[in-house]
Write an enzyme that holds these catalytic residues in place. Structure first.
Site, PDB file in Angstrom:
ATOM      1  N   LYS A 107       0.815  -1.219   0.000  1.00  0.00           N
ATOM      2  CA  LYS A 107       0.000   0.000   0.000  1.00  0.00           C
ATOM      3  C   LYS A 107       0.846   1.265   0.000  1.00  0.00           C
ATOM      4  O   LYS A 107       0.455   2.266  -0.571  1.00  0.00           O
ATOM      5  CB  LYS A 107      -0.977  -0.001   1.182  1.00  0.00           C
ATOM      6  CG  LYS A 107      -2.074  -1.048   1.015  1.00  0.00           C
ATOM      7  CD  LYS A 107      -3.356  -0.662   1.712  1.00  0.00           C
ATOM      8  CE  LYS A 107      -4.468  -1.591   1.253  1.00  0.00           C
ATOM      9  NZ  LYS A 107      -5.718  -1.403   1.932  1.00  0.00           N
ATOM     10  N   LYS A 148      -6.253  -9.312  -7.616  1.00  0.00           N
ATOM     11  CA  LYS A 148      -7.530  -9.495  -6.934  1.00  0.00           C
ATOM     12  C   LYS A 148      -8.506  -8.347  -7.230  1.00  0.00           C
ATOM     13  O   LYS A 148      -8.076  -7.208  -7.444  1.00  0.00           O
ATOM     14  CB  LYS A 148      -7.323  -9.705  -5.429  1.00  0.00           C
ATOM     15  CG  LYS A 148      -7.147  -8.465  -4.604  1.00  0.00           C
ATOM     16  CD  LYS A 148      -7.335  -8.776  -3.117  1.00  0.00           C
ATOM     17  CE  LYS A 148      -7.342  -7.481  -2.336  1.00  0.00           C
ATOM     18  NZ  LYS A 148      -7.895  -7.524  -1.028  1.00  0.00           N
ATOM     19  N   LYS A 177     -11.632  -2.665  -4.333  1.00  0.00           N
ATOM     20  CA  LYS A 177     -12.427  -1.432  -4.324  1.00  0.00           C
ATOM     21  C   LYS A 177     -11.645  -0.282  -4.934  1.00  0.00           C
ATOM     22  O   LYS A 177     -12.211   0.632  -5.507  1.00  0.00           O
ATOM     23  CB  LYS A 177     -12.764  -1.032  -2.881  1.00  0.00           C
ATOM     24  CG  LYS A 177     -13.525  -2.048  -2.086  1.00  0.00           C
ATOM     25  CD  LYS A 177     -13.952  -1.402  -0.766  1.00  0.00           C
ATOM     26  CE  LYS A 177     -14.099  -2.397   0.339  1.00  0.00           C
ATOM     27  NZ  LYS A 177     -12.943  -2.448   1.251  1.00  0.00           N
TER      28      LYS A 177
HETATM   29  N1  AQP Z   1     -11.084 -10.018  -4.421  1.00  0.00           N
HETATM   30  C1  AQP Z   1     -11.425 -10.545  -3.266  1.00  0.00           C
HETATM   31  N2  AQP Z   1     -11.759 -11.855  -3.184  1.00  0.00           N
HETATM   32  C2  AQP Z   1     -12.122 -12.399  -1.997  1.00  0.00           C
HETATM   33  N3  AQP Z   1     -12.185 -11.707  -0.845  1.00  0.00           N
HETATM   34  C3  AQP Z   1     -11.873 -10.402  -0.882  1.00  0.00           C
HETATM   35  N4  AQP Z   1     -11.843  -9.436   0.061  1.00  0.00           N
HETATM   36  C4  AQP Z   1     -11.455  -8.274  -0.484  1.00  0.00           C
HETATM   37  N5  AQP Z   1     -11.229  -8.446  -1.803  1.00  0.00           N
HETATM   38  C5  AQP Z   1     -11.475  -9.753  -2.073  1.00  0.00           C
HETATM   39  C6  AQP Z   1     -12.183  -9.649   1.465  1.00  0.00           C
HETATM   40  O1  AQP Z   1     -13.106  -8.636   1.833  1.00  0.00           O
HETATM   41  C7  AQP Z   1     -12.921  -8.318   3.207  1.00  0.00           C
HETATM   42  C8  AQP Z   1     -12.915  -6.843   3.380  1.00  0.00           C
HETATM   43  O2  AQP Z   1     -11.752  -6.281   2.959  1.00  0.00           O
HETATM   44  P1  AQP Z   1     -11.343  -4.798   3.380  1.00  0.00           P
HETATM   45  O3  AQP Z   1     -12.488  -3.885   3.336  1.00  0.00           O
HETATM   46  O4  AQP Z   1     -10.593  -4.846   4.664  1.00  0.00           O
HETATM   47  O5  AQP Z   1     -10.390  -4.343   2.284  1.00  0.00           O
HETATM   48  P2  AQP Z   1      -9.502  -5.105   1.312  1.00  0.00           P
HETATM   49  O6  AQP Z   1      -9.242  -6.522   1.662  1.00  0.00           O
HETATM   50  O7  AQP Z   1      -8.313  -4.257   1.131  1.00  0.00           O
HETATM   51  O8  AQP Z   1     -10.524  -5.084   0.138  1.00  0.00           O
HETATM   52  P3  AQP Z   1     -10.376  -4.386  -1.223  1.00  0.00           P
HETATM   53  O9  AQP Z   1     -11.681  -4.488  -1.891  1.00  0.00           O
HETATM   54  O10 AQP Z   1      -9.218  -4.938  -1.976  1.00  0.00           O
HETATM   55  O11 AQP Z   1     -10.135  -2.880  -0.850  1.00  0.00           O
HETATM   56  P4  AQP Z   1      -8.959  -1.900  -1.248  1.00  0.00           P
HETATM   57  O12 AQP Z   1      -8.977  -1.814  -2.736  1.00  0.00           O
HETATM   58  O13 AQP Z   1      -9.392  -0.623  -0.584  1.00  0.00           O
HETATM   59  O14 AQP Z   1      -7.700  -2.449  -0.691  1.00  0.00           O
HETATM   60  C9  AQP Z   1     -11.657  -9.026   3.677  1.00  0.00           C
HETATM   61  O15 AQP Z   1     -12.026 -10.169   4.422  1.00  0.00           O
HETATM   62  C10 AQP Z   1     -11.000  -9.445   2.395  1.00  0.00           C
HETATM   63  O16 AQP Z   1     -10.259 -10.670   2.539  1.00  0.00           O
END
Ligand code: AQP
Length: 399
Positions: A113, A262, A265
């Protein structure tokens, strides 16, 4: 027997997508019957990267609506914004004082990040020391060679080559370290100490189980280490060591634009993800444009056909099937037919969730009441644990 306590959460950073749903929220639903469940809207975590305040507030309500629409029942589970329970931040400070920097520096998510390289400065330093050893040894050999008449003619060139090589390595290392230092100086403390806050989230409820995806395993391991460090310091097993809850139904969903990345968001391309607020047309359009490959027919091969494998994983997760079964079913189908049917399955599955989210978001008063009562219940759990922690640290407290 008391139920085991589960804690989890999603950051309210908008664009809640199919990955968040299939990889996390959906899998929490059955836990509500077997565990005591605490589900936070991880807004303190969200601000580790810049957020627009109005969007953060909107996304907090939207994520809460998504939890409920996906089947998290506020009568069974505690749903609340993390920042509404001060124990998270207070405990994070205390735990930070038990966490060696070296543990945090190893966290790969921070490096990703912040934009840092996967190598650590310590590793580079070791490489440089190794180079010094090699250089010294080679120089010794050349000097020995000077006694040998045959080698004398070549010795100057050999020494020059070695010197040149070492200079190049030094320059490369210096440039690398310079860039790492620049990035580190700009990156925020919150992003670096994020895993300590995550440990506080879990330990502050004496949670025993945490449903985690592959990406969060390292942080949970750290939460266990921090709990161990605190327990050792106070000489008792005060914090239970949380165990990962591996969810057999959790699917890892990849970007629709790149089957090796992956779904996320924060991906700048909206076409990379299906969100929980997308309507039928948007879903069909995104799947029509989803990455495939040039191989004819549908097969499930995540190694060589990651994009198709991802679509099969999504199809299977939405229809309670397996990627292999779906692949067999569409073995000779055209991509267009496969994608069309996948879009239909996605709309059938997601449209009731989207509709329920809209209804909930139209009535923010009810939603806010749910969050307020969730925050109250969460405080009731976390506050006594924080007080007990403070007692062990030696802080004065009013009677
Ligand atoms: N692509 C994915 N496949 C399966 N699980 C996923 N999670 C996130 N992306 C995937 C799971 O969603 C939960 C919430 O995650 P978070 O809000 O803590 O943020 P993150 O993991 O960083 O999710 P994003 O969507 O990838 O956000 P950004 O882009 O902001 O970093 C977790 O349980 C995660 O495993």
């Amino acid at each position: 027997m008391t139920k085991k306590r589960v804690l989890s959460g999603v950051q309210p950073t908008g664009n809640l997508h199919l990955g968040n749903y299939l990889g996390a929220i959906r899998n929490w639903v059955p836990l509500q019957d077997s565990h005591e469940c605490v589900f936070m809207l991880a807004d303190l975590h969200a601000i580790t990267v810049p957020q627009n305040p109005a969007d953060l507030l909107k996304n907090t309500r939207e994520t809460a609506a998504a939890y409920i629409a996906c089947g998290i029942d506020p009568k069974k589970s505690i749903i609340f914004p993390q920042s509404a329970v001060r124990a998270h931040a207070e405990l994070a400070w205390i735990l930070g004082c038990y966490t060696p920097l070296g543990w945090l520096k190893r966290m790969t998510q921070y490096k990703e990040k912040a934009g840092l390289s996967a190598s650590s400065p310590e590793r580079i330093l070791k490489d440089l020391k190794d180079q010094k050893k090699i250089f010294t040894e080679l120089t010794r050999q050349v000097h020995e060679g000077l006694d040998n008449i045959r080698l004398q003619a070549d010795s100057k060139t050999i020494t020059a080559d070695i010197t040149q090589g070492v200079l190049e390595i030094n320059e490369e290392a210096a440039a690398f370290l310079e860039s790492e230092i620049k990035i580190s100086e700009k990156s925020k403390l919150g992003l670096f100490s994020y895993p300590v806050l995550m440990a506080a989230d879990i330990l502050g409820y004496h949670a025993t189980h945490v449903p985690v995806g592959e990406d969060q395993k390292q942080h949970l391991e750290l939460a266990r280490d921090i709990a161990g460090a605190f327990n050792r310091a106070c000489g008792e097993e005060f914090f239970p060591l949380p165990d990962p809850l591996i969810m057999p139904t959790a699917a890892r969903i990849m970007s629709l634009k790149d089957g090796t990345k992956k779904m996320s968001k924060s991906d700048p391309s909206d076409l990379s993800r299906i969100t929980l607020t997308d309507d039928a047309d948007a879903i069909a359009n995104k799947l029509r444009k989803a990455q495939t490959d040039t191989i004819t027919g549908i097969t499930y091969d995540p190694e060589t056909r990651p994009a198709i494998a991802n679509l099969l994983t999504i199809f299977a997760a939405l229809t309670d099937s397996t990627p292999q079964k779906i692949a067999d079913q569409y073995a000779t189908a055209q991509n267009s037919q496969f994608k069309g049917d996948l879009a239909e399955a996605a709309v059938t599955h997601l449209s009731p969730i989207t509709a329920r989210m809209r209804t909930l978001l139209d009535d923010t008063e009810t939603l806010d009441t749910i969050l307020a009562s969730g925050a109250h219940a969460a405080r009731d759990l976390a506050q006594p644990i924080l007080r007990e922690t403070m007692k062990r640290v030696g802080f004065w407290q009013s009677a």
